[in-house]
Design a protein around this motif. Structure first.
Motif: not given
Length: 333
Positions: A84-86, A137-139, A313-316
């Motif tokens: 998940v590159k974000e 925090l990404l999620y 996870a990528r969508v979130i």
């Protein structure tokens, strides 16, 4: 968790059973109290070793233990940090919001350097709590189930969230990030079989979740007990005995009371005490072992669970980064 392979009882009592409890908690109206995500921190593993040859195998071993212990991929996406590159994008942004001096004061980092006898520290290892802040925090994490040694990292996450919100208010939503709270279990740290402060595979003082009853009995025979109790009839001190600390977690209250009383009086010898403790541990591990065999027999299922979790996870993560860029006025105007 970092993918270090099969998990031990310290992982289970310190974090994993807490994860599963939170995953299954219900509000009074019957709805789920938490939306849970579980991350395999494969980038974090590079802080202590640059060897990546076994990361995938260790990932599958660890995920198998998660699933066997009760992590439900239908309720809780499971995914690798590296996929998940974000995570790395947000880590870069957060790195601008904290000083190296603040990171150097991190007590958990100091403990790692001491335990691993590290002579030098990489930039990535120093900044590992910042990447962890991005992971949380990404999620939009509001509650973080952790062992007690990770509480300083959650505090760093809170500081970074607060600083980002102050510098970059979202044009319509105000604050982008919540300040998460740590949640620890009563048995957040389990001592090693050698009596050391915690279980660690590098120290060889663990009982694995995948150990069968015979292996648990074998390992327990070598567990450190009260050094003043040399013979069966000697009075013991349960409060200083590592085996009793396991009883305190895995034996039922009635049995625990009897064990403590008989240890203090000298009626219970260490050999029998260890045997009873190993039995209590194996009784709790039995359903985990049974489920583990099912997943071990279907490796394709484990891989598909992982890939599906990464898609979720990528969508979130993408939605969060859109908010971050809007708040920072990065990108299209």
């Amino acid at each position: 968790m970092r993918p270090t392979g099969k998990l031990h009882l310290g992982h289970y009592t310190g974090a994993l059973e807490n994860w599963i409890e939170q995953q299954n908690l219900r509000a009074p109206d019957g709805s789920r109290l938490y939306e849970t995500c579980f991350l395999i921190a494969d980038y974090h593993s590079l802080t202590t070793s640059l060897d990546t040859s076994e990361i995938y195998g260790h990932t599958i071993d660890m995920l198998t233990d998660w699933l066997a212990a009760g992590v439900d991929p239908e309720k809780s996406p499971v995914f690798r940090q590296s996929q998940v590159k974000e995570h790395t994008e947000l880590f870069l942004i957060f790195s601008m919001l904290i000083t190296s001096a603040r990171l150097e004061r991190n007590p958990t980092l100091k403990e790692q350097v001491r335990d691993l006898q590290m002579e030098s520290l990489t930039y990535g290892h120093l900044g590992y709590p910042v990447l962890q802040a991005a992971d949380i925090l990404l999620y939009k994490g509001s509650v973080v189930p952790v062992g007690e040694d990770q509480i300083p990292h959650v505090e760093i996450t809170r500081e970074i969230a607060r600083k980002f919100n102050n510098h970059y208010p979202h044009p319509t939503k105000g604050e982008v990030f919540l300040e998460p709270e740590p949640k620890i279990t009563k048995f957040s740290r389990l001592v090693g079989l050698d009596g050391k402060a915690k279980m660690s595979k590098s120290l060889g003082n663990t009982i694995l979740l995948s150990d069968g009853p015979d292996e648990v009995q074998k390992k327990m025979r070598n567990a450190v007990t009260d050094t003043l109790k040399q013979r069966k009839n000697d009075p013991g001190r349960p409060e200083v005995c590592s085996v009793f600390s396991y009883h305190n977690r895995f034996s039922n209250p009635e049995r625990l009371c009897s064990i403590e009383e008989d240890c203090r009086s000298g009626a219970l010898g260490c050999v029998d005490c260890k045997r009873m403790c190993a039995t209590a541990i194996s009784e709790e591990l039995a359903p985990i072992l049974e489920r583990r065999k099912q997943y071990e027999g279907n490796p394709g299922l484990v891989r598909s669970i992982l890939l599906e979790g990464e898609n979720k996870a990528r969508v979130i993560a993408n939605e969060t980064m859109q908010e971050v860029r809007a708040a920072m006025q990065l990108g299209e105007q």
